[in-house]
Design an enzyme around this catalytic site. Structure first.
Site, PDB file in Angstrom:
ATOM      1  N   ARG A 127     112.961  11.594  27.030  1.00 30.73           N
ATOM      2  CA  ARG A 127     113.132  11.343  25.647  1.00 30.73           C
ATOM      3  C   ARG A 127     111.896  11.540  24.682  1.00 30.73           C
ATOM      4  O   ARG A 127     110.917  11.393  25.223  1.00 30.73           O
ATOM      5  CB  ARG A 127     113.380   9.827  25.572  1.00 30.73           C
ATOM      6  N   ARG A 171     109.886  -1.187  33.573  1.00 32.79           N
ATOM      7  CA  ARG A 171     110.735  -1.784  32.339  1.00 32.79           C
ATOM      8  C   ARG A 171     112.099  -2.269  33.004  1.00 32.79           C
ATOM      9  O   ARG A 171     112.951  -3.260  32.628  1.00 32.79           O
ATOM     10  CB  ARG A 171     111.079  -0.933  31.384  1.00 32.79           C
TER      11      ARG A 171
HETATM   12  P1  AMP Z   1     112.748  -1.204  23.278  1.00 33.32           P
HETATM   13  O1  AMP Z   1     112.286  -0.355  22.441  1.00 33.32           O
HETATM   14  O2  AMP Z   1     113.903  -2.227  23.183  1.00 33.32           O
HETATM   15  O3  AMP Z   1     113.033  -0.541  24.697  1.00 33.32           O
HETATM   16  O4  AMP Z   1     111.232  -2.224  23.522  1.00 33.32           O
HETATM   17  C1  AMP Z   1     110.138  -1.916  23.769  1.00 33.32           C
HETATM   18  C2  AMP Z   1     109.263  -2.720  24.089  1.00 33.32           C
HETATM   19  O5  AMP Z   1     109.090  -3.852  23.294  1.00 33.32           O
HETATM   20  C3  AMP Z   1     109.746  -3.562  25.449  1.00 33.32           C
HETATM   21  O6  AMP Z   1     109.469  -2.963  26.785  1.00 33.32           O
HETATM   22  C4  AMP Z   1     109.024  -4.821  25.227  1.00 33.32           C
HETATM   23  O7  AMP Z   1     107.368  -4.779  25.496  1.00 33.32           O
HETATM   24  C5  AMP Z   1     108.928  -5.023  23.739  1.00 33.32           C
HETATM   25  N1  AMP Z   1     110.182  -5.898  23.399  1.00 33.32           N
HETATM   26  C6  AMP Z   1     111.229  -5.450  22.609  1.00 33.32           C
HETATM   27  N2  AMP Z   1     112.115  -6.231  22.235  1.00 33.32           N
HETATM   28  C7  AMP Z   1     111.716  -7.494  23.036  1.00 33.32           C
HETATM   29  C8  AMP Z   1     112.024  -8.710  23.146  1.00 33.32           C
HETATM   30  N3  AMP Z   1     113.372  -9.097  22.676  1.00 33.32           N
HETATM   31  N4  AMP Z   1     111.490  -9.609  24.208  1.00 33.32           N
HETATM   32  C9  AMP Z   1     110.105  -9.257  24.464  1.00 33.32           C
HETATM   33  N5  AMP Z   1     109.712  -8.173  24.299  1.00 33.32           N
HETATM   34  C10 AMP Z   1     110.370  -7.180  23.668  1.00 33.32           C
END
Ligand code: AMP
Length: 214
Positions: A127, A171
């Protein structure tokens, strides 16, 4: 329309949330985007979140809940929205339920995007994202017209630091350990709809529409 998109990293939540927001004129609330922007701007929240975001760990519930609660307490709070990446733990789901109750809003459905682990790793490690407009590409599946440049604004594309393979695997582990618990939670509330995430972006969009009507 008020929706929550649930699914592992790389299941297409962000892409589908963006489409839903554009086409149904609802607000896209992506906590990953919000946190990355806070990190980029070096705000207090961004400084606290940075080490977690970079290593693929969850930012503490208290911080994410505060970010979301603040959005819903504003005068221009969103009335119709699609949640992308929040809630991600049972504690976040409880906090969000409370925010919605206070605002007299209810969720229409929680869409669970289903995708295999090997497909997730393939997708995320290929990506590329535009740091400016947040459009995402895939080096093989959905390449930009000019290699390395965003189709919309010509900005140089980047690989998110957390899209490197070891962080992707972390993740996924975090998703299994924390976020999967939300599946029975929303199933018990009768809100969960399962959506097959294989196929083109438009096919998945159509699957979401079908699940919404079903
Ligand atoms: P994403 O873009 O949704 O994959 O989020 C990227 C990163 O942001 C995640 O791996 C977490 O470190 C943090 N993050 C995003 N949303 C959350 C959430 N609801 N709770 C905790 N960490 C979050």
């Amino acid at each position: 329309m008020r929706l929550i998109l649930l699914g592992p990293p790389g299941s297409g939540k962000g892409t589908q949330a963006k489409l839903l927001a554009e086409r149904l004129k609802v607000v896209h609330i992506g906590t990953g985007d919000i946190l990355r922007e806070a990190v980029r701007q070096g705000t207090a929240a961004g400084k606290m979140a940075a080490p977690y975001v970079v290593s693929g760990k969850l930012v503490p519930d208290s911080l994410v809940n505060e970010v979301i609660t603040e959005q819903f307490r504003r005068e221009d709070r969103p009335d119709c929205f699609v949640m992308d990446g929040y809630p991600r733990t049972l504690a976040q789901a409880a906090a969000f339920d409370q925010v919605l109750r206070q605002q007299f809003l209810d969720i229409e459905a929680v869409m669970l995007l289903l995708v295999r682990d090997d497909e997730i790793v393939r997708r995320l490690t290929g990506r590329l994202s535009c740091p400016k407009c947040k459009t995402t590409y895939h080096v093989l599946k959905n390449p930009p017209r000019v290699p390395g440049r965003c189709d919309n604004d010509g900005t140089e594309l980047i690989q998110r630091p957390d899209d490197k393979e070891d962080v992707v695997r972390e993740r996924l582990r975090v998703y299994r350990a924390n976020t999967e618990e939300l599946i029975p939670h929303y199933r018990e509330q009768g809100q969960l709809r399962e959506v097959d995430e294989e196929g083109s972006i438009e096919q998945v969009y159509a699957n979401i529409q079908k699940a919404l009507k079903g």
